[in-house]
Design an enzyme around this catalytic site. Structure first.
Site, short mmCIF file in Angstrom:
data_model
loop_
_atom_site.label_atom_id
_atom_site.label_comp_id
_atom_site.label_asym_id
_atom_site.label_seq_id
_atom_site.Cartn_x
_atom_site.Cartn_y
_atom_site.Cartn_z
N SER A 119 0.83 -1.33 -0.05
CA SER A 119 0.15 -0.10 0.08
C SER A 119 0.83 1.49 0.11
O SER A 119 0.69 2.42 -0.39
CB SER A 119 -0.84 0.08 1.36
OG SER A 119 -0.28 -0.07 2.56
N LYS A 154 -11.79 1.01 -2.42
CA LYS A 154 -10.63 1.63 -2.97
C LYS A 154 -11.17 1.58 -4.55
O LYS A 154 -11.96 2.49 -5.00
CB LYS A 154 -9.50 1.04 -2.93
CG LYS A 154 -8.99 1.15 -1.34
CD LYS A 154 -7.75 0.47 -0.64
CE LYS A 154 -7.65 1.13 0.70
NZ LYS A 154 -6.90 0.43 1.48
N HIS A 207 -5.39 -2.98 -2.93
CA HIS A 207 -5.02 -1.81 -3.89
C HIS A 207 -4.84 -2.74 -5.35
O HIS A 207 -4.61 -2.01 -6.21
CB HIS A 207 -3.57 -1.33 -3.48
CG HIS A 207 -3.86 -0.62 -2.31
ND1 HIS A 207 -4.24 0.72 -2.24
CD2 HIS A 207 -3.58 -0.78 -1.01
CE1 HIS A 207 -4.27 1.23 -1.15
NE2 HIS A 207 -3.76 0.30 -0.33
C1 LIG Z 1 -6.85 0.14 3.04
C2 LIG Z 1 -6.40 -1.23 3.42
C3 LIG Z 1 -6.81 -2.14 4.13
C4 LIG Z 1 -8.00 -1.59 5.06
O1 LIG Z 1 -9.21 -1.59 4.10
P1 LIG Z 1 -10.69 -0.66 4.64
O2 LIG Z 1 -11.67 -1.34 3.73
O3 LIG Z 1 -10.23 0.65 4.44
O4 LIG Z 1 -10.82 -1.08 6.07
C5 LIG Z 1 -6.39 -3.31 4.25
N1 LIG Z 1 -5.35 -3.51 3.66
C6 LIG Z 1 -4.70 -2.88 2.82
C7 LIG Z 1 -3.54 -3.40 2.23
C8 LIG Z 1 -5.24 -1.58 2.64
O5 LIG Z 1 -4.36 -0.81 1.86
#
Ligand SMILES: *Cc1c(COP(=O)(O)O)cnc(C)c1O
Length: 396
Positions: A176, A235, A204
């Site tokens: 991330s 996302k 991602h």
């Molecule tokens: C954003 C993210 C999460 C958390 O997901 P949310 O739906 O925002 O709680 C988990 N793992 C990774 C790698 C992320 O980037």
């Protein structure tokens, strides 16, 4: 005993104090931040779906069913939309079944602490997301971290620490804060050799990378060999929530054992309908076109940064970090860029290791070429200015 105020003062002194910035004008590629119009270069809404008419319409329509689900899934909070979305996600990923979670954070803490427990083993990439670390701590399993993408170290841990209980190898698919991709083929080979389970967090990657948008496992050619494919809907999919795609048996097990699934009110209809529309879109020719646009934007943006001599830290995706180093300096550059009409967040510890602070730029399919060229030029100029100042500071 240290007071909370003292602790906050310490954070300020170290350049690690965090504040919220409010974004006005909806989730588009131009937003308003602190009264200034700025190009949004730090959103995970990679395909622009959070602002797509199809998703907004689907959400509005479904709101007629009620604004809340009223209960957890196992009580009265399972609606037809939950089942439909789970079936659609399973079809998209090509697994027997998929199970929804309320967020990626809830998915990771719930899944990991259900799958392994006391006496079992978790092997985790050192740069994995905080929610994976929290899930591992919650599970009480023996937790070992291997250096980033270091397969020799992973092999060694498997030989030395595997034990006789369950063993879970867990990794971000796309990291991330670095934007590189996990070596999933090697990970799956090692796991099969040692009888370990593999979980990939593709927050991602899902919807965004791979020929058909099925994420890092698709790129690495291991879609059928990852036991737990976790992905998020907030996302690339532009909605909210998360899922795991897995065998029917595994999903059934999680329904019975994952505490974040059992003890939390389920996702509401409007969110589910938006997610369903998003999966439809991602799995359509329009989705493929958006991914192509995004990939072209990423190449252009990276090429311009590279020409300016900036270090993008091995990024292979739409997450494009620009290395800076110190925390104070990074935040100062971020502030100066906002003055120039560019919204980019600086990333500091504990999100990344000390000394590796960076600007985390994220490219969207909805950015125009000219906007990205201009953004790269501004980043190069502001970073260059800081570097000059640091050099003259050192000499003086
Ligand atoms: C954003 C993210 C999460 C958390 O997901 P949310 O739906 O925002 O709680 C988990 N793992 C990774 C790698 C992320 O980037």
């Amino acid at each position: 005993m240290r007071s909370f105020a003292e602790e906050l003062d310490e954070l300020r002194a170290e350049g690690l104090y965090r504040t919220l910035r409010t974004v006005g004008g909806g989730q588009r590629s131009w937003v308003e931040v602190e009264g200034k119009r700025a190009l949004l270069l730090c959103s995970n809404n990679y395909l622009g779906l959070a602002d797509h008419p199809a998703l907004k319409e689907a959400a509005s329509e479904a709101a007629a069913l009620g604004t809340g689900s009223g209960a957890s899934r196992l009580v009265s909070g399972t609606m037809e939309l939950h089942e439909k979305l789970e079936a659609r996600l399973a079809a998209f990923k090509g697994t027997e079944r998929a199970l929804l979670f309320n967020s990626g954070y809830a998915a990771n803490t719930g899944i990991i602490s259900a799958v392994v427990g006391r006496g079992d083993v978790i092997l985790s990439d050192r740069l994995n997301h905080a929610s994976i670390v929290d899930g591992a701590l919650l599970s009480r399993a023996n937790f070992f971290r291997y250096p980033h993408r270091d397969m020799e170290a992973l092999g060694r841990l498997l030989r030395e620490k595997r034990g006789n209980g369950r063993c879970l190898i867990v990794t971000d698919g796309v990291f991330s804060m670095d934007g590189d991709i996990a070596p999933l083929k090697e990970i799956v080979n090692l796991a099969e050799e040692h009888g370990a389970l593999v979980m990939v967090d593709d927050a991602h990657g899902c919807g965004v990378i791979g020929e058909s948008g099925r994420g890092s496992a698709e790129i690495c050619g291991v879609l059928e060999r990852v036991h737990l494919q976790m992905g998020t809907l907030g996302k690339g999919f532009g909605s909210y929530g998360a899922y795991v795609a897995a065998s029917a048996e595994m999903c059934e097990y999680l329904v019975n054992r994952a505490r974040s699934f059992i003890f939390s009110t389920s996702l509401p209809p409007a969110v589910l309908a938006a997610s369903l529309a998003a999966v439809e879109l991602v799995d359509s020719p329009e989705g493929a076109r958006l991914r192509e646009r995004l990939a072209a934007n990423v190449s252009l943006f990276k090429a311009r940064l590279a020409e300016a001599g900036l270090d993008t830290m091995g990024s292979e995706t739409q997450i494009v970090p620009v290395f800076v180093g110190g925390a104070e300096e990074t935040m100062q550059i971020s502030r100066e860029l906002l003055e120039e009409g560019l919204f980019v967040q600086g990333i500091r510890p504990p999100t990344v290791p000390a000394g590796s602070c960076r600007l985390r730029c994220t490219v969207m399919a909805t950015h125009a070429e000219a906007e990205l060229i201009d953004a790269a030029e501004k980043i190069a100029r502001v970073c260059g200015r800081r570097m000059e100042r640091r050099k003259s500071g050192e000499m003086g």
